[in-house]
Design a protein around this motif. Structure first.
Motif, PDB file in Angstrom:
ATOM      1  N   GLY A 258      38.827  38.233  51.787  1.00 26.37           N
ATOM      2  CA  GLY A 258      37.427  38.442  51.328  1.00 26.37           C
ATOM      3  C   GLY A 258      37.593  38.922  50.120  1.00 26.37           C
ATOM      4  N   ASP A 259      36.454  39.222  49.409  1.00 29.34           N
ATOM      5  CA  ASP A 259      36.110  39.977  48.145  1.00 29.34           C
ATOM      6  C   ASP A 259      36.102  41.519  48.242  1.00 29.34           C
ATOM      7  N   ILE A 260      37.196  42.161  47.810  1.00 27.35           N
ATOM      8  CA  ILE A 260      37.191  43.581  48.088  1.00 27.35           C
ATOM      9  C   ILE A 260      35.917  44.378  47.622  1.00 27.35           C
ATOM     10  N   THR A 261      34.831  43.868  46.626  1.00 26.06           N
ATOM     11  CA  THR A 261      33.815  44.320  45.814  1.00 26.06           C
ATOM     12  C   THR A 261      32.795  44.398  46.760  1.00 26.06           C
TER      13      THR A 261
ATOM     14  N   ALA B 255      44.820  48.003  38.505  1.00 26.06           N
ATOM     15  CA  ALA B 255      44.213  48.375  37.059  1.00 26.06           C
ATOM     16  C   ALA B 255      45.471  48.005  36.215  1.00 26.06           C
ATOM     17  N   ASN B 256      45.276  48.498  34.845  1.00 28.54           N
ATOM     18  CA  ASN B 256      46.418  48.502  33.870  1.00 28.54           C
ATOM     19  C   ASN B 256      46.426  49.882  33.192  1.00 28.54           C
ATOM     20  N   ASN B 257      47.390  50.216  32.374  1.00 32.09           N
ATOM     21  CA  ASN B 257      47.667  51.380  31.997  1.00 32.09           C
ATOM     22  C   ASN B 257      46.366  52.131  31.095  1.00 32.09           C
TER      23      ASN B 257
ATOM     24  N   GLY C 207      39.772  48.037  31.962  1.00 28.86           N
ATOM     25  CA  GLY C 207      39.202  46.612  32.663  1.00 28.86           C
ATOM     26  C   GLY C 207      40.252  45.426  32.205  1.00 28.86           C
ATOM     27  N   GLY C 208      39.715  44.498  32.989  1.00 28.34           N
ATOM     28  CA  GLY C 208      40.787  43.124  32.729  1.00 28.34           C
ATOM     29  C   GLY C 208      40.224  41.973  33.590  1.00 28.34           C
ATOM     30  N   GLY C 209      41.032  41.093  33.897  1.00 31.84           N
ATOM     31  CA  GLY C 209      40.899  39.909  34.576  1.00 31.84           C
ATOM     32  C   GLY C 209      41.016  40.335  36.108  1.00 31.84           C
ATOM     33  N   GLY C 210      41.059  39.088  36.933  1.00 35.82           N
ATOM     34  CA  GLY C 210      41.571  39.447  38.458  1.00 35.82           C
ATOM     35  C   GLY C 210      40.659  40.467  39.169  1.00 35.82           C
ATOM     36  N   VAL C 211      41.067  41.181  39.950  1.00 36.03           N
ATOM     37  CA  VAL C 211      40.383  42.114  40.840  1.00 36.03           C
ATOM     38  C   VAL C 211      39.794  43.165  39.908  1.00 36.03           C
ATOM     39  N   ASP C 212      40.311  43.582  38.767  1.00 37.29           N
ATOM     40  CA  ASP C 212      39.847  44.521  38.083  1.00 37.29           C
ATOM     41  C   ASP C 212      38.512  44.221  37.369  1.00 37.29           C
ATOM     42  N   GLY C 213      38.519  42.952  36.993  1.00 32.27           N
ATOM     43  CA  GLY C 213      37.300  42.398  36.205  1.00 32.27           C
ATOM     44  C   GLY C 213      36.158  42.245  37.464  1.00 32.27           C
ATOM     45  N   ALA C 214      36.605  41.812  38.482  1.00 32.50           N
ATOM     46  CA  ALA C 214      35.520  41.723  39.618  1.00 32.50           C
ATOM     47  C   ALA C 214      35.082  43.217  40.027  1.00 32.50           C
ATOM     48  N   ILE C 215      35.778  44.118  39.888  1.00 33.05           N
ATOM     49  CA  ILE C 215      35.510  45.776  40.164  1.00 33.05           C
ATOM     50  C   ILE C 215      34.550  46.352  39.166  1.00 33.05           C
TER      51      ILE C 215
ATOM     52  N   SER D  21      49.485  44.097  42.112  1.00 32.91           N
ATOM     53  CA  SER D  21      50.739  43.513  41.040  1.00 32.91           C
ATOM     54  C   SER D  21      50.964  42.071  41.382  1.00 32.91           C
ATOM     55  N   THR D  22      50.509  41.338  42.464  1.00 33.55           N
ATOM     56  CA  THR D  22      50.916  40.045  42.805  1.00 33.55           C
ATOM     57  C   THR D  22      50.011  38.738  42.104  1.00 33.55           C
ATOM     58  N   GLY D  23      49.345  39.164  41.263  1.00 35.11           N
ATOM     59  CA  GLY D  23      48.540  38.314  40.471  1.00 35.11           C
ATOM     60  C   GLY D  23      48.895  38.239  39.051  1.00 35.11           C
ATOM     61  N   ALA D  24      48.126  38.778  38.009  1.00 37.14           N
ATOM     62  CA  ALA D  24      48.723  38.950  36.656  1.00 37.14           C
ATOM     63  C   ALA D  24      50.144  39.375  36.513  1.00 37.14           C
TER      64      ALA D  24
ATOM     65  N   ASP E 164      47.194  32.511  51.731  1.00 36.99           N
ATOM     66  CA  ASP E 164      48.729  32.662  51.774  1.00 36.99           C
ATOM     67  C   ASP E 164      48.651  34.442  52.197  1.00 36.99           C
ATOM     68  N   ASP E 165      48.078  35.092  51.155  1.00 37.01           N
ATOM     69  CA  ASP E 165      48.288  36.467  51.421  1.00 37.01           C
ATOM     70  C   ASP E 165      47.902  36.999  52.828  1.00 37.01           C
ATOM     71  N   TYR E 166      46.720  36.493  53.260  1.00 33.35           N
ATOM     72  CA  TYR E 166      46.361  36.714  54.600  1.00 33.35           C
ATOM     73  C   TYR E 166      47.361  36.614  55.610  1.00 33.35           C
TER      74      TYR E 166
HETATM   75  N1  APR Z   1      38.995  40.780  45.765  1.00 32.78           N
HETATM   76  C1  APR Z   1      40.258  41.197  46.236  1.00 32.78           C
HETATM   77  N2  APR Z   1      41.420  40.527  45.984  1.00 32.78           N
HETATM   78  C2  APR Z   1      41.027  39.987  44.499  1.00 32.78           C
HETATM   79  C3  APR Z   1      39.714  39.831  44.015  1.00 32.78           C
HETATM   80  C4  APR Z   1      38.818  40.123  44.688  1.00 32.78           C
HETATM   81  N3  APR Z   1      37.748  40.038  44.134  1.00 32.78           N
HETATM   82  N4  APR Z   1      40.195  39.029  42.734  1.00 32.78           N
HETATM   83  C5  APR Z   1      41.461  38.666  42.702  1.00 32.78           C
HETATM   84  N5  APR Z   1      41.850  39.512  43.850  1.00 32.78           N
HETATM   85  C6  APR Z   1      43.637  39.434  43.945  1.00 32.78           C
HETATM   86  C7  APR Z   1      44.271  38.429  43.430  1.00 32.78           C
HETATM   87  O1  APR Z   1      44.177  37.010  44.201  1.00 32.78           O
HETATM   88  C8  APR Z   1      45.735  38.915  43.710  1.00 32.78           C
HETATM   89  O2  APR Z   1      46.178  38.486  44.941  1.00 32.78           O
HETATM   90  O3  APR Z   1      43.913  40.783  43.495  1.00 32.78           O
HETATM   91  C9  APR Z   1      45.506  40.425  43.523  1.00 32.78           C
HETATM   92  C10 APR Z   1      46.151  41.110  42.388  1.00 32.78           C
HETATM   93  O4  APR Z   1      45.922  40.157  41.183  1.00 32.78           O
HETATM   94  P1  APR Z   1      45.480  40.669  39.739  1.00 32.78           P
HETATM   95  O5  APR Z   1      44.014  41.236  39.819  1.00 32.78           O
HETATM   96  O6  APR Z   1      45.738  39.718  38.726  1.00 32.78           O
HETATM   97  O7  APR Z   1      46.149  42.217  39.518  1.00 32.78           O
HETATM   98  P2  APR Z   1      47.769  42.504  39.256  1.00 32.78           P
HETATM   99  O8  APR Z   1      48.711  41.487  39.376  1.00 32.78           O
HETATM  100  O9  APR Z   1      48.058  43.806  39.758  1.00 32.78           O
HETATM  101  O10 APR Z   1      47.691  42.623  37.331  1.00 32.78           O
HETATM  102  C11 APR Z   1      47.033  43.523  36.959  1.00 32.78           C
HETATM  103  O11 APR Z   1      45.654  42.149  35.595  1.00 32.78           O
HETATM  104  O12 APR Z   1      43.252  41.953  35.166  1.00 32.78           O
HETATM  105  C12 APR Z   1      44.502  42.444  34.799  1.00 32.78           C
HETATM  106  O13 APR Z   1      43.709  44.513  34.150  1.00 32.78           O
HETATM  107  C13 APR Z   1      44.448  44.091  35.217  1.00 32.78           C
HETATM  108  O14 APR Z   1      46.060  44.071  33.435  1.00 32.78           O
HETATM  109  C14 APR Z   1      45.964  44.239  34.632  1.00 32.78           C
HETATM  110  C15 APR Z   1      46.524  43.232  35.681  1.00 32.78           C
END
Ligand code: APR
Length: 175
Positions: free
Chosen positions: A14-17, A28-30, A34-42, A122-125, A162-164
């Motif tokens: 699911g979506d953590i938000t 997050a990042n240092n 803000g950023g993309g991925g979960v950080d952007g969504a939060i 850490s497993t995304g970007a 896959d992560d699940y």
């Molecule tokens: N809910 C739960 N998990 C999510 C969501 C969400 N809404 N959106 C993305 N994810 C998952 C991704 O699928 C991945 O498994 O979060 C995991 C981490 O991926 P990233 O968000 O890319 O985080 P990370 O790999 O730690 O990279 C951090 O990304 O956006 C930037 O500011 C952030 O620079 C930092 C970097």
């Protein structure tokens, strides 16, 4: 959704938000800006006051964690942590990822947080291999809750199937 240890550990997709827990964790990042991925969504879910609160924190070192309110999110708080950027596994990545989980749980405990949800830090970007990361995450969390009753429930919130599957395997190895 799978429950372990009487519901003390939950693995779900699911979506953590969307989670109404005491705290959700931000990957997050240092700069904490803000950023993309979960950080952007939060940040989108919390609204602009979250960026203001983060600015006041003065960044966050890799492996450390800082807390804010959740603002418009259903979660009361956000704990921002910074996982390592994967290089080749020989630059302390495992240890830094373990510290990110451990320090997040310490901040949670210090702030009276009882229910907390983690994304796959850490497993995304940041490209940390997902299976290796799941084993580290589950290892740190299970040993922490074993010794700290204050944390009543930890949710591993997996954004993709896959992560699940990886988390179910990892948790079943540890419990
Ligand atoms: N809910 C739960 N998990 C999510 C969501 C969400 N809404 N959106 C993305 N994810 C998952 C991704 O699928 C991945 O498994 O979060 C995991 C981490 O991926 P990233 O968000 O890319 O985080 P990370 O790999 O730690 O990279 C951090 O990304 O956006 C930037 O500011 C952030 O620079 C930092 C970097």
């Amino acid at each position: 959704m799978k429950r372990y240890l009487g519901g003390r550990i939950i693995v779900q997709r699911g979506d953590i938000t969307q989670l109404a827990v005491d705290a959700i964790v931000n990957a997050a990042n240092n700069t904490l800006s803000g950023g993309g991925g979960v950080d952007g969504a939060i940040h989108r879910g919390a609204g602009p006051l979250l960026a203001d609160a983060c600015r006041a924190l003065g960044g966050c070192r890799t492996g450390e964690a800082k807390i804010t309110r959740g603002f418009r999110l259903p979660a009361k708080h956000v704990i921002h942590t910074v996982g390592p950027i994967w290089e080749d596994g020989r630059h302390g990545e495992d240890d830094l990822l373990a510290r990110a989980y451990d320090n997040t749980l310490k901040v949670a405990l210090e702030n009276g947080i009882r229910t907390i949800a983690f994304p796959c830090i850490s497993t995304g970007a940041y490209r940390f291999p997902a299976e290796r990361a799941s084993e580290i995450a589950v290892g740190v969390v299970t040993s922490f809750i074993d010794t700290h009753d204050g944390i009543e429930q930890v949710i591993f919130c997996c954004f993709n199937e896959d992560d699940y599957e990886l988390y179910i395997e990892a948790v079943e190895q540890f419990v």
